[in-house]
Design a protein around this motif. Structure first.
Motif, mmCIF file in Angstrom:
data_model
loop_
_atom_site.group_PDB
_atom_site.id
_atom_site.type_symbol
_atom_site.label_atom_id
_atom_site.label_comp_id
_atom_site.label_asym_id
_atom_site.label_seq_id
_atom_site.Cartn_x
_atom_site.Cartn_y
_atom_site.Cartn_z
ATOM 1 N N UNK A 58 -23.024 -36.650 10.041
ATOM 2 C CA UNK A 58 -23.148 -37.210 11.390
ATOM 3 C C UNK A 58 -22.011 -36.719 12.290
ATOM 4 N N UNK A 59 -20.776 -36.744 11.780
ATOM 5 C CA UNK A 59 -19.614 -36.309 12.566
ATOM 6 C C UNK A 59 -19.736 -34.832 12.915
ATOM 7 N N UNK A 60 -20.144 -34.010 11.953
ATOM 8 C CA UNK A 60 -20.245 -32.572 12.196
ATOM 9 C C UNK A 60 -21.306 -32.260 13.244
ATOM 10 N N UNK A 61 -22.468 -32.906 13.134
ATOM 11 C CA UNK A 61 -23.559 -32.608 14.069
ATOM 12 C C UNK A 61 -23.218 -33.098 15.474
ATOM 13 N N UNK A 62 -22.695 -34.318 15.587
ATOM 14 C CA UNK A 62 -22.344 -34.830 16.920
ATOM 15 C C UNK A 62 -21.189 -34.032 17.532
ATOM 16 N N UNK A 63 -20.246 -33.605 16.683
ATOM 17 C CA UNK A 63 -19.145 -32.781 17.191
ATOM 18 C C UNK A 63 -19.656 -31.410 17.633
ATOM 19 N N UNK A 101 -20.766 -27.614 21.927
ATOM 20 C CA UNK A 101 -21.618 -26.688 22.678
ATOM 21 C C UNK A 101 -21.745 -27.099 24.137
ATOM 22 N N UNK A 102 -21.486 -28.376 24.424
ATOM 23 C CA UNK A 102 -21.529 -28.854 25.805
ATOM 24 C C UNK A 102 -20.132 -28.898 26.432
ATOM 25 N N UNK A 103 -19.179 -28.197 25.832
ATOM 26 C CA UNK A 103 -17.809 -28.156 26.333
ATOM 27 C C UNK A 103 -17.781 -27.596 27.752
ATOM 28 N N UNK A 104 -17.157 -28.343 28.661
ATOM 29 C CA UNK A 104 -17.168 -27.906 30.060
ATOM 30 C C UNK A 104 -15.875 -28.249 30.802
ATOM 31 N N UNK A 105 -15.549 -29.537 30.868
ATOM 32 C CA UNK A 105 -14.503 -29.982 31.778
ATOM 33 C C UNK A 105 -13.127 -29.413 31.453
ATOM 34 N N UNK A 106 -12.763 -29.362 30.165
ATOM 35 C CA UNK A 106 -11.431 -28.866 29.789
ATOM 36 C C UNK A 106 -11.243 -27.392 30.149
#
Length: 304
Positions: A227-232, A237-242
């Motif tokens: 669960x942690x791996x998939x949600x992470x 993949x949706x990394x944007x703001x940083x």
């Protein structure tokens, strides 16, 4: 009596469905309908060229063909995955160690609530504020360079934000600091749910703490780890703001920190809605494939 009981059950179930209505309405209006409309508009040519609006014109899979033939898509996918891996690997290692430490009753640690709160606090900070802080700290004239020069490690300021791997490392470090507390809490909850009699039996048999961790704790934690791996992965993949704030939206140096969502945002900013819709669908497909690979690989390991 049986009829009366059955009627009560039906009435209680009715209230359950009534309470679900707000969620279903919000989900359909703001999630399901936009999802289908995005998929629909991805088959159209719809953009602005100067003051002229082109489309919407149906072009079938033209946007997808253009995306797949463009090397930028794969370069930005690689950038995103590299920065996610750089942040996730230390995150999962540190979280496992902290979770095992906090959940071990034999240690009898004092002030556990305080330390749990402290490690979770970075998760509450806005990513934009975090990125601005790091931008200030690691700029050419920032405190980090000043401190390194004062203690003699550097003779001149190191340009953290113009080096490919230092920029990627900063993005990964920020994601690690923001999310390792949340991951620790999840893993610790899974560890505390393991039957303590298993640890006691292993201790009686003479197993070391390392053997207990790898032979008992980790195998029983696999559902939480998956669960942690998939949600992470989905969040990565949706990394944007940083990276958007740290690199001023340009993905510098040499677009090495440009992510898929930053690429999508550029299409939305230029009002190329057909291409942005196709890119959204491609991101959805890439996320699904990678999540399925992680799930299948983890399950395969578990079955063995």
């Amino acid at each position: 009596m049986a009829k009366v009981k059955r009627g009560k059950v039906v009435r209680y179930n009715k209230w359950g469905y009534i309470f679900l209505i707000p969620f279903v309405v919000v989900y359909v209006l703001f999630q399901l309908i936009p999802l289908f409309r995005t998929f629909y508009y991805s088959f159209f040519e719809n953009y602005r060229s100067g003051l002229t609006q082109i489309g919407p014109n149906f072009i079938g899979f033209g946007n997808y063909a253009k995306l797949l033939s463009n090397p930028d898509l794969w370069m930005y996918t690689k950038n995103t995955l590299i920065m996610w891996i750089l942040g996730f690997v230390p995150q999962i290692i540190i979280s496992l160690l902290l979770g095992a430490w906090f959940s071990d009753p034999s240690l009898r640690l004092k002030g556990q609530r305080f330390f749990k709160t402290v490690i979770y606090l970075p998760n509450l900070i806005m990513a934009s504020a975090f990125a601005m802080l790091f931008f200030t700290l690691f700029s050419d004239g920032g405190p980090i360079n000043e401190m390194l020069m004062q203690i003699g490690i550097l003779k001149e300021p190191y340009q953290f934000l113009t080096n490919v791997w230092s920029t990627r490392g900063l993005v990964a470090l920020m994601n690690f600091l923001m999310w390792f507390g949340n991951t620790t809490i999840l893993l610790m909850a899974g560890m505390m749910g393991i039957d303590t009699s298993l640890f006691e039996a292993a201790e009686v048999d003479g197993a070391t703490s390392t053997q207990v961790f790898f032979k008992i704790t980790l195998p029983l934690l696999k559902p939480i780890l998956i669960y942690v791996m998939i949600t992470s992965l989905i969040g990565g993949l949706q990394m944007f703001d940083v990276p958007q704030i740290l690199t001023n939206g340009k993905g510098d140096p040499m677009r090495s920190s440009m992510t898929l969502i930053m690429y999508l945002n550029n299409h939305l900013y230029s009002k190329n809605y057909g291409m942005s819709g196709a890119l959204s669908v491609m991101l959805f497909i890439i996320t699904g494939i990678l999540s399925l690979i992680v799930f299948k690989f983890s399950n395969g390991k578990q079955d063995k």
